[in-house]
Write an enzyme that holds these catalytic residues in place. Structure first.
Site, PDB file in Angstrom:
ATOM      1  N   CYS A 191       7.279  -2.690  -7.678  1.00 32.53           N
ATOM      2  CA  CYS A 191       7.167  -1.587  -6.710  1.00 32.53           C
ATOM      3  C   CYS A 191       8.031  -1.748  -5.475  1.00 32.53           C
ATOM      4  O   CYS A 191       8.913  -0.932  -5.213  1.00 32.53           O
ATOM      5  CB  CYS A 191       5.730  -1.435  -6.238  1.00 32.53           C
ATOM      6  SG  CYS A 191       4.556  -1.286  -7.560  1.00 32.53           S
ATOM      7  N   HIS A 202       4.107   1.237   0.421  1.00 30.48           N
ATOM      8  CA  HIS A 202       4.361  -0.158   0.016  1.00 30.48           C
ATOM      9  C   HIS A 202       5.699  -0.708   0.509  1.00 30.48           C
ATOM     10  O   HIS A 202       6.364  -1.492  -0.183  1.00 30.48           O
ATOM     11  CB  HIS A 202       4.258  -0.309  -1.511  1.00 30.48           C
ATOM     12  CG  HIS A 202       3.722  -1.660  -1.915  1.00 30.48           C
ATOM     13  ND1 HIS A 202       3.663  -2.090  -3.231  1.00 30.48           N
ATOM     14  CD2 HIS A 202       3.242  -2.684  -1.181  1.00 30.48           C
ATOM     15  CE1 HIS A 202       3.152  -3.305  -3.278  1.00 30.48           C
ATOM     16  NE2 HIS A 202       2.892  -3.687  -2.055  1.00 30.48           N
TER      17      HIS A 202
END
Ligand SMILES: *[C@@H]1O[C@H](CO)[C@@H](O)[C@H](O)[C@H]1NC(C)=O
Ligand SMILES: *[C@@H]1O[C@H](CO)[C@@H](O)[C@H](O)[C@H]1NC(C)=O
Ligand SMILES: *[C@@H]1O[C@H](CO)[C@@H](O)[C@H](O)[C@H]1NC(C)=O
Length: 589
Positions: A82, A143
């Protein structure tokens, strides 16, 4: 004679007219600014979608999107996890360039209260579009870090990276957000922190005793420094026990925390409501909406309506719910009559998570015919993801493009569509996709692609344009566990270096154009050009390496550590909790 002249004049006029009539399509990019909706799924495998060959899972909305637009079959993420993949997506640059790829085994941001994140001097596509008069929104997962030095400096926050509006999760969904699920947060990190804490405690104790007895001469400053790190490591270790829900599983609207911890059952519907309402309130101006879905990451939070409905357990249910959410967003675009003025893009941040299992049940994605998955930098399954574009009237419908493309291409593509330019003071690795998507060129501009695992280069792809071959050379591959084909069960996720990988010299070579599953290893015996190919790739690697410059490591151990003074907190630290979702007035951006 004269007749012929007239004929040619007529033909010329017709041609010019045709050109003008034809141009609005391609010129649309210049004369009018399309809305841009980017939908990114989390951990979704390329084999999880109907139009990519899955016959048993139901994804009618994504399939229809592909039918009404373009399906890319060789769409490649810049990283298999990610944080680095999204950094590359946002900036159009390999994550090593921004320091968002890790040198250690901790390859993603581990806490909201770390100090690492997307550096403020990186330029996201949102920043460029904002300058071009777009209203820009991010709904969903970020994130990419929050703070640098203090609790509310929000230096890495979406609003400091070109987004006018943010509603979502600054961190990432994970099992630890759910009370009854087995914790997912790095166990290796936990034991490493504990070890460091003990070593440092011992060192501090020795120094203090040494100093008091006059046996050691060391300044108090150094000792305080040691003690400080000891405290930090201890706090990081301690914060992993049951606090994750409070520290990391939070929702924010712009700079304000709205839920701490987040109410999982509510999240899908609030995200959807936010996305639709963003479209409604900005329909009269060009907008960029980045819908960064929390689906289909573990713990696969799925609403009642979809539970038990698919043929693939909880994972399948979650995929089908995600498809439904995509459908609702598309519907909002149609309802507002924005279909023809909106470019839609759908992709996943990287491949499906093969190691995600609970008992015998598969909790992660399926990467179809491709080998490997999430966390593996080299194997196709970790990086080849679905990629779909739709823009009625401007892009062709129902076509498939097999050329290599990258998630990093979105950056220059949307920058140009908005009438902006990409930054000239840095290297941009993405390429404008419009010529390829509109069929104005046959080949993508990507000749070489570099497949990193953290900062370690694992493989290189070479699109040899004259022959059409797609060579892939693997320098390093992870060791698969014997019980699971193509997965590293033993260690949670596959490592990038150390004992868990194998180095190859000469590299493993495959021809992806003939062998997409990377099953038939080529050798100098079977591939006469073997040595030429390898040395051409080697030269490309050297050239690529020359373009890299050292930058601050955002995922260094110090940067990823939990720092109490950086913890986003709704309330007075450490008493952080709130739920403002019900009574909060909706923003009017
Ligand atoms: C469809 O997706 C499910 C869920 O990931 C997977 O288990 C199944 O093998 C896939 N089927 C095909 C034919 O790819
Ligand atoms: C949208 O574009 C399509 C394809 O060019 C065209 O058939 C359709 O009429 C357009 N719709 C509107 C509302 O302009
Ligand atoms: C951002 O700042 C860092 C640290 O000063 C520097 O190394 C890096 O090159 C800068 N990046 C860009 C894109 O200017």
């Amino acid at each position: 004679m004269q007749q012929q002249t007239f004929y040619w004049i007529a033909v010329t006029i017709k041609l010019v007219l045709c050109l003008f009539l034809w141009l609005p399509g391609s010129q649309a990019s210049v004369s009018f600014k399309p809305n841009i909706v980017l939908i990114l799924a989390d951990d979704l495998g390329i084999g999880d979608i109907g139009c990519y060959g899955n016959e048993t899972i139901r994804t009618p909305n994504i399939d229809r999107l592909a039918k009404e637009g373009i399906k890319l079959t060789q769409h490649i993420a810049a990283a298999p996890l990610c944080t680095p993949s999204r950094a590359a997506f946002l900036t159009g640059r390999y994550p090593v360039r921004s320091g968002m790829d890790s040198t250690s085994e901790f390859r993603v941001i581990q806490w909201n209260a770390g100090s690492g994140g997307l550096p403020p001097n990186e330029t996201t596509f949102a920043k460029i579009l904002q300058k071009q008069g777009y209203i820009t929104g991010l709904i969903g997962k970020w994130h990419q870090g929050i703070n640098c030095e203090s609790r509310n400096d929000h230096c890495h926050h979406p609003l400091n990276h070109g987004f006018d509006y943010f509603y979502g999760m600054p961190f990432s969904l994970m099992n630890d957000c759910h009370i009854t699920k087995p914790p997912e947060k790095d166990r290796a990190l936990r034991s490493k922190l504990w070890l460091l804490t003990q070593i440092l405690s011992l060192a501090v104790l020795t120094l203090v005793v040494g100093k008091l007895t006059g046996l050691v001469s060391v300044s108090w400053k150094i000792m305080i420094c040691f003690a400080w790190f000891d405290f930090l490591f201890f706090m990081s270790w301690f914060s992993m026990y049951g606090f994750t829900r409070y520290w990391d599983c939070i929702m924010m609207r712009n700079h304000e925390i709205t839920e701490q911890p987040m109410v999982l059952e509510r999240t899908a519907s609030t995200l959807l409501k936010e996305a639709v309402s963003f479209i409604e309130r900005n329909k009269h101006r060009p907008f960029l909406l980045f819908v960064s879905l929390l689906h289909v990451h573990t713990p696969l939070i799925t609403t009642e309506r979809f539970l038990g409905k698919s043929r693939h357990g909880l994972y399948g249910d979650n995929v089908e719910e995600m498809d439904w959410m995509v459908g609702m967003i598309l519907e909002a675009i149609s309802t507002e009559d924005l279909k023809n003025s909106t470019l839609i893009y759908f992709a996943s941040d990287h491949g499906g998570f093969l190691e995600a299992q609970e008992g015998k049940a598969q909790m992660g994605g399926w990467n179809g015919i491709y080998k490997g998955g999430k966390a593996m930098g080299g194997w196709e399954g970790g990086i080849r993801v679905p990629g779909i574009f739709r823009w009625p009237g401007v892009l062709p419908t129902d076509i498939v493009i097999d050329e290599p493309t990258s998630l990093m291409d979105i950056f220059p593509t949307v920058a140009h569509l908005a009438g902006g330019t990409v930054p000239q003071d840095r290297i941009i690795d993405g390429r404008d996709l419009m010529p390829l998507l509109q069929g104005r060129v046959q080949h993508s501009e990507h000749e070489f692609m570099f497949h990193y695992c953290g900062v370690h280069l694992h493989a290189v792809r070479w699109h040899q344009k004259d022959s059409g071959a797609i060579w892939k050379a693997h320098y390093v591959t992870p060791k698969f566990s014997p019980e699971g084909a193509g997965a590293c069960y033993r260690i949670g996720i596959c490592p990038c270096f150390g004992e868990g990988v194998t180095h190859h010299d000469p590299p493993l070579l495959f021809d992806l154009s003939q062998d997409p599953s990377e099953a038939s290893l080529l050798s100098p015996g079977t591939e006469p050009q073997f040595d030429t190919i390898i040395s051409r790739i080697e030269r490309a690697v050297e050239e690529h390496r020359r373009t890299l410059t050292p930058v601050p490591q955002q995922l260094s151990l110090y940067n990823i550590m939990w720092k109490p003074w950086l913890q986003p907190c709704c309330g007075t630290f450490p008493f952080c909790w709130c739920d403002k979702e019900d009574d909060s007035a909706h923003s009017t951006v």
